[in-house]
Design a protein around this motif. Structure first.
Motif, short mmCIF file in Angstrom:
data_model
loop_
_atom_site.label_atom_id
_atom_site.label_comp_id
_atom_site.label_asym_id
_atom_site.label_seq_id
_atom_site.Cartn_x
_atom_site.Cartn_y
_atom_site.Cartn_z
N ASN A 70 0.81 -1.22 0.00
CA ASN A 70 0.00 0.00 0.00
C ASN A 70 0.84 1.27 0.00
O ASN A 70 0.39 2.30 -0.48
N ALA A 71 2.06 1.23 0.52
CA ALA A 71 2.88 2.43 0.64
C ALA A 71 3.05 3.10 -0.72
O ALA A 71 3.33 2.43 -1.73
N GLY A 72 2.86 4.39 -0.76
CA GLY A 72 3.02 5.11 -2.01
C GLY A 72 2.66 6.57 -1.85
O GLY A 72 2.15 6.99 -0.81
N TYR A 73 2.94 7.35 -2.87
CA TYR A 73 2.59 8.77 -2.86
C TYR A 73 2.43 9.21 -4.31
O TYR A 73 2.70 8.45 -5.25
N GLY A 74 1.96 10.45 -4.49
CA GLY A 74 1.72 10.95 -5.83
C GLY A 74 2.63 12.12 -6.17
O GLY A 74 2.63 13.12 -5.46
N GLN A 75 3.40 11.97 -7.24
CA GLN A 75 4.17 13.08 -7.78
C GLN A 75 3.34 13.72 -8.88
O GLN A 75 3.19 13.17 -9.96
N PHE A 76 2.78 14.89 -8.60
CA PHE A 76 1.95 15.59 -9.57
C PHE A 76 2.78 16.64 -10.31
O PHE A 76 3.86 17.02 -9.89
N GLY A 77 2.21 17.11 -11.40
CA GLY A 77 2.83 18.17 -12.18
C GLY A 77 2.95 17.77 -13.64
O GLY A 77 3.07 16.58 -13.96
N PRO A 78 2.89 18.73 -14.56
CA PRO A 78 3.12 18.43 -15.98
C PRO A 78 4.47 17.74 -16.15
O PRO A 78 5.47 18.17 -15.55
N LEU A 79 4.51 16.71 -16.95
CA LEU A 79 5.72 15.89 -17.03
C LEU A 79 6.95 16.69 -17.47
O LEU A 79 8.07 16.40 -17.02
N GLU A 80 6.77 17.68 -18.31
CA GLU A 80 7.91 18.48 -18.74
C GLU A 80 8.55 19.21 -17.58
O GLU A 80 9.77 19.44 -17.57
N ALA A 107 -3.98 14.66 -17.46
CA ALA A 107 -2.97 15.70 -17.51
C ALA A 107 -2.62 16.16 -16.10
O ALA A 107 -3.50 16.36 -15.26
N GLY A 108 -1.34 16.30 -15.83
CA GLY A 108 -0.89 16.79 -14.54
C GLY A 108 -0.53 15.72 -13.53
O GLY A 108 0.03 16.03 -12.48
N ILE A 109 -0.85 14.45 -13.84
CA ILE A 109 -0.50 13.37 -12.90
C ILE A 109 0.23 12.24 -13.63
O ILE A 109 0.12 11.09 -13.26
N GLY A 110 0.97 12.59 -14.66
CA GLY A 110 1.60 11.58 -15.51
C GLY A 110 2.59 10.68 -14.79
O GLY A 110 2.62 9.47 -15.04
N ALA A 111 3.40 11.25 -13.90
CA ALA A 111 4.39 10.43 -13.20
C ALA A 111 3.70 9.43 -12.28
O ALA A 111 4.07 8.24 -12.23
N TYR A 112 2.70 9.90 -11.56
CA TYR A 112 1.95 9.01 -10.67
C TYR A 112 1.20 7.95 -11.46
O TYR A 112 1.29 6.75 -11.15
#
Length: 288
Positions: A78-88, A138-143
């Protein structure tokens, strides 16, 4: 003999609720977190410090669980987090950190636990994913990319261990009322923001308003009950949706043509950034 669950990320949210749900179901629970002091005493029989990016931590916790309980019937990644932001705008190092926790962490735990499950001929690995693995926005591509990778690895692993009595399940929550979004928004790129993505940033800056106390947002306990259901099923489904938005999100991802989805997302971003949705978000924020 009492069944044992090893659960990561139990300091809050889904992980904490899952630990309690397994205890309520009569399981022995070994709960883990980077800061074990944040895990309530009532949430587990045993609590351990665990950084899922540390091989030594993983081996130590799995060995301790087996030594004390003699078995691991379910591993909940379950451990995890969200890296948000436009991928560029998201630095490559930040994307690497995202995958280290959300993808490589579950891989480390699975590699440590599977020899024991395979030897006993039984066990379940539950990987907590997200509907975003099927409907990236859009904006959550890494996650979304990390959850997409986790889902793909889970599908392959399920085939590999099927002949050894081990099940692999992905649980896909939609929006859940946790502090997940607060951390994700705090980690948004603060410098070098590309002006080309102003609308995306406006939407991301408002997303927290819709993350709590609105229709469609699931309580962590509801997700936990789905995880326990998957762990106790004789023949669990490969994937479970959790929360009111889980199934609609999956249906939208699988039934709509990709081009339609992309146009809908672009239109939604524009509307949320400058239209009535944005005004509603501001009103909701002011009301609080």
């Amino acid at each position: 003999m009492t069944r044992t669950a090893l659960i990561t990320g139990c300091s809050s949210g889904i992980g904490r609720a899952t630990a309690r749900a397994f205890l309520d179901a009569g399981w022995r629970v070994h709960a883990t977190a980077r800061d074990p002091d944040e895990v309530p005493d009532a949430a587990a029989a045993t609590v351990s410090k665990l950084d899922v990016t540390d091989d030594g931590d993983v081996d130590r916790v799995v060995d301790r669980t087996l030594e004390e309980a003699g078995r691991i019937d379910c591993l909940v990644n379950n451990a995890g987090y969200g890296q948000f932001g436009p991928l560029e705008d998201v630095p490559t190092e930040a994307v690497r950190d995202q995958f280290d926790v959300n993808v490589f962490g579950p891989h480390r735990l699975a590699r440590a636990v599977l020899p024991h499950m395979r030897e006993r001929g039984t066990g379940t690995v539950v990987n907590v994913g997200s509907v975003d693995d099927r409907l990236p926005l859009a904006g959550i591509g890494a996650y979304a990319g990390s959850k997409f990778a986790l889902a793909g690895m889970s599908a392959a692993l399920r085939q590999e261990v099927a002949g050894h009595g081990v099940d692999v399940v992905v649980v896909e929550p939609g929006l859940v009322a946790t502090d997940f979004y607060d951390r994700a928004l705090a980690d948004l790129p603060s410098t070098d923001r590309s002006a080309a993505y102003d609308d995306v940033y406006r939407v991301l800056d408002r997303i927290g308003v819709f993350a709590d106390d609105v229709p469609g947002v699931a309580d962590p306990a509801a997700v936990a009950s789905v995880i326990v259901e998957a762990a106790t099923a004789d023949a669990p489904d490969p994937r479970y949706q959790a929360g009111p938005l889980g199934t609609p999100g999956v249906l939208a991802a699988e039934l709509l043509p990709r081009a339609w989805r992309d146009r809908a997302v672009r239109a939604g971003v524009a509307l949320a950034a400058s239209g009535p949705v944005r005004r509603a978000a501001q009103w909701a924020d002011d009301w609080r």
